[in-house]
Design an enzyme around this catalytic site. Structure first.
Site, PDB file in Angstrom:
ATOM      1  N   ARG A  47       0.852  -1.203   0.000  1.00 37.20           N
ATOM      2  CA  ARG A  47       0.000   0.000   0.000  1.00 37.20           C
ATOM      3  C   ARG A  47       0.880   1.243   0.000  1.00 37.20           C
ATOM      4  O   ARG A  47       0.608   2.224  -0.671  1.00 37.20           O
ATOM      5  CB  ARG A  47      -0.941   0.018   1.217  1.00 37.20           C
ATOM      6  CG  ARG A  47      -1.620   1.368   1.399  1.00 37.20           C
ATOM      7  CD  ARG A  47      -2.872   1.365   2.254  1.00 37.20           C
ATOM      8  NE  ARG A  47      -2.796   0.557   3.440  1.00 37.20           N
ATOM      9  CZ  ARG A  47      -2.087   0.858   4.544  1.00 37.20           C
ATOM     10  NH1 ARG A  47      -1.377   1.975   4.596  1.00 37.20           N
ATOM     11  NH2 ARG A  47      -2.077   0.040   5.571  1.00 37.20           N
ATOM     12  N   TYR A  99     -16.448  17.799 -14.562  1.00 42.58           N
ATOM     13  CA  TYR A  99     -16.789  16.384 -14.739  1.00 42.58           C
ATOM     14  C   TYR A  99     -17.786  15.949 -13.651  1.00 42.58           C
ATOM     15  O   TYR A  99     -17.596  16.251 -12.475  1.00 42.58           O
ATOM     16  CB  TYR A  99     -15.502  15.553 -14.683  1.00 42.58           C
ATOM     17  CG  TYR A  99     -15.742  14.070 -14.722  1.00 42.58           C
ATOM     18  CD1 TYR A  99     -16.089  13.440 -15.912  1.00 42.58           C
ATOM     19  CD2 TYR A  99     -15.642  13.297 -13.572  1.00 42.58           C
ATOM     20  CE1 TYR A  99     -16.327  12.078 -15.949  1.00 42.58           C
ATOM     21  CE2 TYR A  99     -15.881  11.931 -13.607  1.00 42.58           C
ATOM     22  CZ  TYR A  99     -16.224  11.331 -14.794  1.00 42.58           C
ATOM     23  OH  TYR A  99     -16.466   9.984 -14.820  1.00 42.58           O
ATOM     24  N   ASP A 171      -7.484  19.355 -14.587  1.00 45.99           N
ATOM     25  CA  ASP A 171      -7.821  18.020 -15.090  1.00 45.99           C
ATOM     26  C   ASP A 171      -7.464  17.998 -16.575  1.00 45.99           C
ATOM     27  O   ASP A 171      -8.105  18.659 -17.392  1.00 45.99           O
ATOM     28  CB  ASP A 171      -9.318  17.738 -14.865  1.00 45.99           C
ATOM     29  CG  ASP A 171      -9.726  16.323 -15.300  1.00 45.99           C
ATOM     30  OD1 ASP A 171      -9.053  15.743 -16.170  1.00 45.99           O
ATOM     31  OD2 ASP A 171     -10.745  15.829 -14.775  1.00 45.99           O
ATOM     32  N   LYS A 196      -8.710   6.680 -19.498  1.00 43.96           N
ATOM     33  CA  LYS A 196      -9.006   7.174 -20.843  1.00 43.96           C
ATOM     34  C   LYS A 196      -7.783   6.993 -21.750  1.00 43.96           C
ATOM     35  O   LYS A 196      -7.330   5.877 -21.900  1.00 43.96           O
ATOM     36  CB  LYS A 196      -9.472   8.631 -20.745  1.00 43.96           C
ATOM     37  CG  LYS A 196     -10.498   8.884 -19.605  1.00 43.96           C
ATOM     38  CD  LYS A 196     -11.822   8.166 -19.817  1.00 43.96           C
ATOM     39  CE  LYS A 196     -12.714   8.160 -18.573  1.00 43.96           C
ATOM     40  NZ  LYS A 196     -13.015   9.444 -17.983  1.00 43.96           N
TER      41      LYS A 196
HETATM   42  C1  LIG Z   1     -13.420   9.893 -16.706  1.00 40.19           C
HETATM   43  C2  LIG Z   1     -13.018  11.212 -16.188  1.00 40.19           C
HETATM   44  C3  LIG Z   1     -12.731  11.408 -14.833  1.00 40.19           C
HETATM   45  C4  LIG Z   1     -12.883  10.304 -13.795  1.00 40.19           C
HETATM   46  O1  LIG Z   1     -11.999   9.259 -13.994  1.00 40.19           O
HETATM   47  P1  LIG Z   1     -12.297   7.730 -13.561  1.00 40.19           P
HETATM   48  O2  LIG Z   1     -11.073   7.023 -13.990  1.00 40.19           O
HETATM   49  O3  LIG Z   1     -13.552   7.321 -14.248  1.00 40.19           O
HETATM   50  O4  LIG Z   1     -12.480   7.742 -12.068  1.00 40.19           O
HETATM   51  C5  LIG Z   1     -12.308  12.661 -14.421  1.00 40.19           C
HETATM   52  N1  LIG Z   1     -12.207  13.687 -15.295  1.00 40.19           N
HETATM   53  C6  LIG Z   1     -12.483  13.535 -16.606  1.00 40.19           C
HETATM   54  C7  LIG Z   1     -12.338  14.706 -17.521  1.00 40.19           C
HETATM   55  C8  LIG Z   1     -12.904  12.308 -17.097  1.00 40.19           C
HETATM   56  O5  LIG Z   1     -13.207  12.172 -18.392  1.00 40.19           O
END
Ligand SMILES: *Cc1c(COP(=O)(O)O)cnc(C)c1O
Length: 391
Positions: A47, A99, A171, A196
Protein backbone atom coordinates in the site's frame (compact mmCIF):
# COMPACT_ATOMS: atom_id res chain seq x y z
CA UNK A 1 8.97 17.11 -24.46
CA UNK A 2 11.11 16.09 -27.45
CA UNK A 3 10.31 12.83 -29.16
CA UNK A 4 13.63 11.18 -28.27
CA UNK A 5 13.07 12.10 -24.64
CA UNK A 6 9.58 10.66 -24.83
CA UNK A 7 10.95 7.38 -26.12
CA UNK A 8 13.49 7.26 -23.32
CA UNK A 9 10.77 7.81 -20.74
CA UNK A 10 8.11 5.54 -22.17
CA UNK A 11 10.26 2.63 -23.23
CA UNK A 12 12.60 1.07 -20.73
CA UNK A 13 15.65 1.99 -22.79
CA UNK A 14 18.03 1.58 -19.85
CA UNK A 15 16.66 -1.93 -19.41
CA UNK A 16 18.24 -3.43 -16.35
CA UNK A 17 15.33 -5.75 -15.60
CA UNK A 18 16.22 -9.26 -14.49
CA UNK A 19 17.35 -11.36 -17.47
CA UNK A 20 17.18 -8.14 -19.56
CA UNK A 21 13.51 -8.86 -20.19
CA UNK A 22 11.68 -6.48 -22.54
CA UNK A 23 9.07 -5.77 -19.89
CA UNK A 24 9.67 -5.29 -16.20
CA UNK A 25 8.68 -8.12 -13.87
CA UNK A 26 5.38 -7.80 -12.04
CA UNK A 27 6.09 -7.56 -8.31
CA UNK A 28 2.88 -9.17 -7.16
CA UNK A 29 3.72 -8.91 -3.46
CA UNK A 30 1.88 -7.25 -0.64
CA UNK A 31 4.91 -7.37 1.63
CA UNK A 32 8.73 -7.38 1.42
CA UNK A 33 11.32 -9.14 3.60
CA UNK A 34 13.23 -6.75 5.88
CA UNK A 35 16.77 -7.91 6.58
CA UNK A 36 17.69 -5.06 8.91
CA UNK A 37 15.24 -4.15 11.63
CA UNK A 38 14.47 -0.47 11.30
CA UNK A 39 16.43 -0.40 8.05
CA UNK A 40 15.49 1.70 5.07
CA UNK A 41 14.68 -0.83 2.34
CA UNK A 42 12.82 0.94 -0.51
CA UNK A 43 9.68 -1.19 -0.09
CA UNK A 44 8.09 -2.75 2.97
CA UNK A 45 4.34 -2.97 2.31
CA UNK A 46 2.64 -2.53 -1.05
CA UNK A 47 0.00 0.00 0.00
CA UNK A 48 2.89 2.31 0.87
CA UNK A 49 4.88 1.52 -2.25
CA UNK A 50 5.45 -1.09 -4.93
CA UNK A 51 8.15 -1.22 -7.63
CA UNK A 52 5.63 -1.42 -10.48
CA UNK A 53 3.76 1.63 -9.22
CA UNK A 54 7.02 3.54 -8.74
CA UNK A 55 8.08 2.74 -12.30
CA UNK A 56 4.73 3.96 -13.68
CA UNK A 57 4.75 7.08 -11.50
CA UNK A 58 8.26 8.03 -12.61
CA UNK A 59 7.26 7.73 -16.26
CA UNK A 60 4.08 9.77 -15.79
CA UNK A 61 5.86 12.50 -13.81
CA UNK A 62 8.44 12.95 -16.57
CA UNK A 63 5.84 12.88 -19.37
CA UNK A 64 3.79 15.61 -17.68
CA UNK A 65 6.88 17.67 -16.82
CA UNK A 66 6.46 17.23 -13.06
CA UNK A 67 8.76 16.05 -10.31
CA UNK A 68 6.33 13.67 -8.58
CA UNK A 69 3.40 11.53 -9.74
CA UNK A 70 0.99 9.42 -7.70
CA UNK A 71 -1.04 6.65 -9.32
CA UNK A 72 -4.49 5.94 -7.95
CA UNK A 73 -7.20 3.33 -8.37
CA UNK A 74 -9.27 5.72 -10.53
CA UNK A 75 -9.30 9.24 -11.89
CA UNK A 76 -11.78 10.15 -9.18
CA UNK A 77 -9.45 8.69 -6.53
CA UNK A 78 -6.68 10.97 -7.85
CA UNK A 79 -9.04 13.98 -7.75
CA UNK A 80 -10.17 12.99 -4.23
CA UNK A 81 -6.55 12.86 -3.12
CA UNK A 82 -5.95 16.40 -4.41
CA UNK A 83 -9.05 17.70 -2.60
CA UNK A 84 -8.24 15.75 0.59
CA UNK A 85 -5.02 17.71 0.95
CA UNK A 86 -7.32 20.58 2.03
CA UNK A 87 -8.55 21.24 5.56
CA UNK A 88 -12.02 21.78 6.99
CA UNK A 89 -13.02 25.38 6.38
CA UNK A 90 -11.11 25.69 3.09
CA UNK A 91 -12.78 26.92 -0.09
CA UNK A 92 -12.32 25.75 -3.70
CA UNK A 93 -13.37 27.30 -7.02
CA UNK A 94 -14.65 24.84 -9.64
CA UNK A 95 -15.98 25.21 -13.20
CA UNK A 96 -19.78 24.95 -13.47
CA UNK A 97 -19.37 22.21 -16.10
CA UNK A 98 -16.83 20.17 -14.12
CA UNK A 99 -16.79 16.38 -14.74
CA UNK A 100 -19.93 14.87 -13.15
CA UNK A 101 -18.02 12.54 -10.83
CA UNK A 102 -15.95 15.45 -9.54
CA UNK A 103 -19.14 17.42 -8.88
CA UNK A 104 -20.66 14.48 -6.96
CA UNK A 105 -17.48 14.11 -4.89
CA UNK A 106 -17.48 17.78 -3.93
CA UNK A 107 -21.22 18.30 -3.50
CA UNK A 108 -22.25 15.06 -1.78
CA UNK A 109 -19.13 14.05 0.13
CA UNK A 110 -16.56 16.77 0.75
CA UNK A 111 -19.09 19.44 1.81
CA UNK A 112 -19.91 17.09 4.73
CA UNK A 113 -16.35 17.71 5.93
CA UNK A 114 -16.80 21.48 5.82
CA UNK A 115 -14.88 22.05 2.59
CA UNK A 116 -16.67 24.71 0.55
CA UNK A 117 -17.06 24.98 -3.21
CA UNK A 118 -18.14 27.74 -5.58
CA UNK A 119 -18.85 26.86 -9.20
CA UNK A 120 -18.29 29.51 -11.89
CA UNK A 121 -18.15 29.80 -15.65
CA UNK A 122 -14.36 29.47 -15.66
CA UNK A 123 -14.03 30.59 -19.28
CA UNK A 124 -14.31 34.18 -17.95
CA UNK A 125 -11.30 34.97 -15.78
CA UNK A 126 -13.18 37.72 -13.94
CA UNK A 127 -15.67 35.12 -12.65
CA UNK A 128 -12.82 33.24 -11.02
CA UNK A 129 -11.31 36.37 -9.52
CA UNK A 130 -14.69 37.44 -8.10
CA UNK A 131 -15.24 34.04 -6.47
CA UNK A 132 -12.03 34.21 -4.41
CA UNK A 133 -12.66 34.37 -0.66
CA UNK A 134 -10.36 34.71 2.37
CA UNK A 135 -10.45 30.92 2.84
CA UNK A 136 -9.94 29.98 -0.85
CA UNK A 137 -7.03 27.54 -1.21
CA UNK A 138 -7.45 25.95 -4.63
CA UNK A 139 -8.71 26.76 -8.12
CA UNK A 140 -9.62 23.62 -10.04
CA UNK A 141 -10.24 23.71 -13.81
CA UNK A 142 -10.84 21.35 -16.74
CA UNK A 143 -10.04 22.40 -20.30
CA UNK A 144 -11.42 21.47 -22.81
CA UNK A 145 -14.55 20.87 -20.74
CA UNK A 146 -17.15 18.22 -21.24
CA UNK A 147 -19.49 17.89 -23.10
CA UNK A 148 -19.46 21.36 -24.74
CA UNK A 149 -15.68 21.71 -25.08
CA UNK A 150 -15.39 25.11 -23.41
CA UNK A 151 -11.84 26.40 -23.19
CA UNK A 152 -10.31 28.00 -20.10
CA UNK A 153 -7.14 30.09 -20.24
CA UNK A 154 -4.73 28.02 -18.11
CA UNK A 155 -2.02 30.71 -18.03
CA UNK A 156 -4.58 33.38 -17.12
CA UNK A 157 -5.95 31.31 -14.24
CA UNK A 158 -2.41 30.44 -13.11
CA UNK A 159 -1.61 34.18 -12.88
CA UNK A 160 -4.68 34.76 -10.72
CA UNK A 161 -3.74 31.80 -8.52
CA UNK A 162 -0.22 33.14 -8.07
CA UNK A 163 -1.38 36.67 -7.25
CA UNK A 164 -3.68 35.33 -4.53
CA UNK A 165 -1.31 32.65 -3.27
CA UNK A 166 -3.63 29.81 -4.28
CA UNK A 167 -2.88 26.47 -5.88
CA UNK A 168 -4.15 25.64 -9.37
CA UNK A 169 -5.11 22.08 -10.32
CA UNK A 170 -5.97 21.13 -13.93
CA UNK A 171 -7.82 18.02 -15.09
CA UNK A 172 -5.85 17.26 -18.27
CA UNK A 173 -7.61 13.99 -19.17
CA UNK A 174 -8.88 15.10 -22.60
CA UNK A 175 -5.48 16.31 -23.84
CA UNK A 176 -3.15 13.72 -22.23
CA UNK A 177 0.38 14.64 -21.07
CA UNK A 178 1.34 14.79 -24.76
CA UNK A 179 -1.24 17.32 -25.98
CA UNK A 180 -1.15 19.99 -23.28
CA UNK A 181 1.27 20.72 -20.40
CA UNK A 182 -0.50 22.67 -17.64
CA UNK A 183 2.51 22.61 -15.28
CA UNK A 184 4.52 24.53 -17.90
CA UNK A 185 1.68 27.05 -18.08
CA UNK A 186 1.81 27.71 -14.33
CA UNK A 187 -0.46 25.04 -12.79
CA UNK A 188 0.67 23.33 -9.57
CA UNK A 189 -1.13 20.01 -9.97
CA UNK A 190 -2.32 18.01 -12.99
CA UNK A 191 -4.78 15.14 -12.72
CA UNK A 192 -5.74 12.55 -15.29
CA UNK A 193 -8.25 9.80 -15.55
CA UNK A 194 -5.72 7.27 -16.85
CA UNK A 195 -8.75 5.11 -17.66
CA UNK A 196 -9.01 7.17 -20.84
CA UNK A 197 -6.18 7.89 -23.32
CA UNK A 198 -3.26 7.00 -21.04
CA UNK A 199 -4.59 3.44 -20.61
CA UNK A 200 -6.22 3.54 -24.01
CA UNK A 201 -7.49 -0.05 -24.14
CA UNK A 202 -10.75 0.29 -22.19
CA UNK A 203 -9.48 -2.44 -19.87
CA UNK A 204 -8.72 -0.73 -16.56
CA UNK A 205 -9.69 2.13 -14.26
CA UNK A 206 -6.83 4.32 -13.05
CA UNK A 207 -5.87 7.88 -12.22
CA UNK A 208 -2.80 9.99 -11.59
CA UNK A 209 -1.97 13.26 -9.85
CA UNK A 210 1.27 15.01 -10.85
CA UNK A 211 2.99 18.02 -9.33
CA UNK A 212 6.28 19.90 -9.42
CA UNK A 213 5.93 21.11 -5.84
CA UNK A 214 7.49 18.89 -3.17
CA UNK A 215 5.19 20.17 -0.42
CA UNK A 216 2.14 19.18 -2.48
CA UNK A 217 3.86 15.88 -3.28
CA UNK A 218 4.29 15.10 0.43
CA UNK A 219 0.62 15.93 1.04
CA UNK A 220 -0.47 13.71 -1.87
CA UNK A 221 1.67 10.82 -0.68
CA UNK A 222 0.14 11.07 2.79
CA UNK A 223 -3.32 10.74 1.23
CA UNK A 224 -2.28 7.93 -1.13
CA UNK A 225 -0.78 5.87 1.67
CA UNK A 226 -3.15 7.05 4.39
CA UNK A 227 -6.42 6.43 2.55
CA UNK A 228 -5.21 3.34 0.68
CA UNK A 229 -6.50 4.20 -2.79
CA UNK A 230 -3.28 3.65 -4.75
CA UNK A 231 -3.20 1.76 -8.05
CA UNK A 232 -2.48 -1.97 -7.71
CA UNK A 233 0.81 -3.51 -8.84
CA UNK A 234 -0.96 -5.43 -11.61
CA UNK A 235 -2.74 -2.38 -13.02
CA UNK A 236 0.43 -0.29 -12.69
CA UNK A 237 2.30 -2.90 -14.70
CA UNK A 238 -0.40 -2.98 -17.40
CA UNK A 239 -0.63 0.80 -17.57
CA UNK A 240 3.16 1.17 -17.93
CA UNK A 241 2.92 -1.22 -20.87
CA UNK A 242 0.02 0.67 -22.49
CA UNK A 243 2.03 3.87 -22.10
CA UNK A 244 4.47 2.64 -24.74
CA UNK A 245 1.84 3.04 -27.44
CA UNK A 246 0.34 6.30 -26.13
CA UNK A 247 2.23 8.61 -28.54
CA UNK A 248 1.30 6.61 -31.62
CA UNK A 249 -2.26 5.92 -30.47
CA UNK A 250 -2.89 9.54 -29.63
CA UNK A 251 -1.30 10.88 -32.80
CA UNK A 252 -3.45 8.61 -34.96
CA UNK A 253 -6.62 9.36 -32.99
CA UNK A 254 -6.03 13.09 -33.39
CA UNK A 255 -5.47 12.70 -37.15
CA UNK A 256 -8.64 10.59 -37.45
CA UNK A 257 -10.61 13.11 -35.36
CA UNK A 258 -9.57 15.90 -37.71
CA UNK A 259 -10.88 13.91 -40.69
CA UNK A 260 -14.13 13.15 -38.92
CA UNK A 261 -14.49 16.78 -37.95
CA UNK A 262 -14.11 17.87 -41.59
CA UNK A 263 -16.73 15.34 -42.63
CA UNK A 264 -19.25 16.16 -39.89
CA UNK A 265 -18.81 19.93 -40.23
CA UNK A 266 -20.28 19.86 -43.75
CA UNK A 267 -23.19 17.50 -43.06
CA UNK A 268 -26.66 19.09 -43.15
CA UNK A 269 -27.87 16.66 -40.44
CA UNK A 270 -25.45 18.26 -37.95
CA UNK A 271 -26.64 21.55 -36.43
CA UNK A 272 -23.59 22.32 -34.30
CA UNK A 273 -20.13 20.89 -33.92
CA UNK A 274 -17.67 21.39 -31.07
CA UNK A 275 -13.98 20.80 -31.58
CA UNK A 276 -11.18 22.37 -29.49
CA UNK A 277 -9.13 22.67 -32.68
CA UNK A 278 -11.41 25.59 -33.63
CA UNK A 279 -10.43 27.65 -30.59
CA UNK A 280 -7.47 30.04 -30.87
CA UNK A 281 -7.17 30.06 -27.09
CA UNK A 282 -7.01 26.27 -27.01
CA UNK A 283 -4.42 26.13 -29.79
CA UNK A 284 -2.33 28.74 -27.94
CA UNK A 285 -2.02 26.42 -24.92
CA UNK A 286 -2.20 22.96 -26.52
CA UNK A 287 -0.49 21.26 -29.45
CA UNK A 288 -3.67 20.42 -31.39
CA UNK A 289 -7.40 19.95 -31.07
CA UNK A 290 -7.27 16.50 -29.49
CA UNK A 291 -9.25 13.43 -30.43
CA UNK A 292 -12.68 14.14 -28.94
CA UNK A 293 -15.42 16.22 -30.53
CA UNK A 294 -19.06 16.99 -29.94
CA UNK A 295 -21.96 17.44 -32.31
CA UNK A 296 -25.65 18.18 -32.13
CA UNK A 297 -28.11 16.60 -34.56
CA UNK A 298 -30.30 19.06 -36.44
CA UNK A 299 -33.31 17.02 -35.31
CA UNK A 300 -32.95 15.43 -31.88
CA UNK A 301 -35.82 13.02 -32.51
CA UNK A 302 -33.44 11.17 -34.86
CA UNK A 303 -30.93 10.37 -32.09
CA UNK A 304 -32.02 6.76 -31.51
CA UNK A 305 -32.34 6.03 -35.24
CA UNK A 306 -28.82 7.42 -35.74
CA UNK A 307 -27.44 5.12 -33.04
CA UNK A 308 -29.39 2.15 -34.43
CA UNK A 309 -27.87 2.64 -37.87
CA UNK A 310 -24.25 2.84 -36.69
CA UNK A 311 -21.99 -0.20 -36.81
CA UNK A 312 -18.49 0.84 -35.75
CA UNK A 313 -18.50 3.05 -32.65
CA UNK A 314 -19.02 1.61 -29.22
CA UNK A 315 -22.02 3.49 -27.85
CA UNK A 316 -20.98 3.98 -24.24
CA UNK A 317 -19.63 6.06 -21.42
CA UNK A 318 -15.88 6.81 -21.49
CA UNK A 319 -13.39 8.00 -24.08
CA UNK A 320 -9.81 7.61 -25.13
CA UNK A 321 -9.97 3.96 -26.16
CA UNK A 322 -8.49 2.36 -29.27
CA UNK A 323 -12.11 1.94 -30.37
CA UNK A 324 -14.20 4.97 -31.32
CA UNK A 325 -16.66 5.69 -28.51
CA UNK A 326 -19.89 7.58 -29.05
CA UNK A 327 -21.40 8.99 -25.84
CA UNK A 328 -24.82 10.51 -25.29
CA UNK A 329 -24.40 12.99 -22.42
CA UNK A 330 -28.14 13.52 -21.81
CA UNK A 331 -28.70 9.83 -20.94
CA UNK A 332 -25.20 8.92 -19.77
CA UNK A 333 -22.68 11.24 -18.08
CA UNK A 334 -25.18 14.04 -17.41
CA UNK A 335 -28.33 11.98 -16.82
CA UNK A 336 -28.38 12.88 -13.12
CA UNK A 337 -28.80 16.59 -13.92
CA UNK A 338 -32.49 17.66 -13.81
CA UNK A 339 -34.01 18.03 -17.28
CA UNK A 340 -34.56 21.81 -17.06
CA UNK A 341 -30.99 22.43 -15.86
CA UNK A 342 -29.69 20.16 -18.63
CA UNK A 343 -31.66 22.10 -21.26
CA UNK A 344 -30.44 25.42 -19.84
CA UNK A 345 -26.88 24.10 -20.13
CA UNK A 346 -27.54 23.08 -23.74
CA UNK A 347 -27.07 19.36 -23.05
CA UNK A 348 -29.96 18.36 -25.28
CA UNK A 349 -31.07 14.93 -26.49
CA UNK A 350 -29.47 15.56 -29.89
CA UNK A 351 -25.99 16.13 -28.42
CA UNK A 352 -23.34 13.43 -28.89
CA UNK A 353 -19.66 13.18 -27.96
CA UNK A 354 -17.33 11.24 -30.21
CA UNK A 355 -13.97 9.99 -28.95
CA UNK A 356 -12.19 8.96 -32.10
CA UNK A 357 -10.19 5.74 -32.05
CA UNK A 358 -7.88 3.88 -34.37
CA UNK A 359 -10.25 2.42 -36.94
CA UNK A 360 -9.66 3.24 -40.59
CA UNK A 361 -11.00 6.82 -40.82
CA UNK A 362 -12.58 6.19 -44.24
CA UNK A 363 -14.59 3.36 -42.75
CA UNK A 364 -15.62 5.52 -39.79
CA UNK A 365 -16.75 8.26 -42.15
CA UNK A 366 -18.68 5.80 -44.29
CA UNK A 367 -20.38 4.41 -41.18
CA UNK A 368 -21.36 7.86 -39.88
CA UNK A 369 -22.48 8.91 -43.34
CA UNK A 370 -24.72 5.85 -43.64
CA UNK A 371 -26.18 6.34 -40.15
CA UNK A 372 -26.92 10.04 -40.64
CA UNK A 373 -28.63 9.43 -43.97
CA UNK A 374 -30.49 6.43 -42.63
CA UNK A 375 -31.67 8.30 -39.52
CA UNK A 376 -32.82 11.40 -41.35
CA UNK A 377 -34.59 9.45 -44.09
CA UNK A 378 -35.87 6.95 -41.56
CA UNK A 379 -39.56 7.45 -42.18
CA UNK A 380 -39.16 6.72 -45.88
CA UNK A 381 -36.47 4.05 -46.00
CA UNK A 382 -37.40 2.09 -42.87
CA UNK A 383 -40.73 1.03 -44.40
CA UNK A 384 -39.14 -0.04 -47.65
CA UNK A 385 -36.01 -1.82 -46.44
CA UNK A 386 -37.00 -2.87 -42.92
CA UNK A 387 -33.30 -2.36 -42.12
CA UNK A 388 -32.71 -4.27 -38.89
CA UNK A 389 -30.63 -2.84 -36.10
CA UNK A 390 -27.09 -3.72 -37.07
CA UNK A 391 -25.52 -3.61 -33.62
C1 LIG B 1 -13.42 9.89 -16.71
C2 LIG B 1 -13.02 11.21 -16.19
C3 LIG B 1 -12.73 11.41 -14.83
C4 LIG B 1 -12.88 10.30 -13.80
O1 LIG B 1 -12.00 9.26 -13.99
P1 LIG B 1 -12.30 7.73 -13.56
O2 LIG B 1 -11.07 7.02 -13.99
O3 LIG B 1 -13.55 7.32 -14.25
O4 LIG B 1 -12.48 7.74 -12.07
C5 LIG B 1 -12.31 12.66 -14.42
N1 LIG B 1 -12.21 13.69 -15.29
C6 LIG B 1 -12.48 13.53 -16.61
C7 LIG B 1 -12.34 14.71 -17.52
C8 LIG B 1 -12.90 12.31 -17.10
O5 LIG B 1 -13.21 12.17 -18.39
Amino acid sequence: MSLSKQTEVIFDTRRGHDYDSANPPLYDSSTFHQKRLGGDAPYDYARSGNPNRTLLEEKLAKLEGGSHAFAFSSGIAAISAVLLTLNAGDHVILPDDVYGGTFRLTEQILTRFDIHFTTVDATQLTNIEKAIQDNTKLIYIETPSNPLFKITDIRGVANIAQQHDLYLAVDNTFMTPLGQSPLDLGADIVVHSATKFIGGHSDLIAGVAITNNSEIADALYLIQNGTGNALSAQDSWTLAKHLKTLPIRYKQSVANAQQLYSFLAQRPEIAEIYYPGNSDLHLAQAHHGGAVLGFRLADESKAQAFVDALTLPLVSVSLGGVETILSHPATMSHAAIPEDVRQARNITFGLFRLSVGLENPDELIADLNYALKEAFNESITKQITQQPTRR
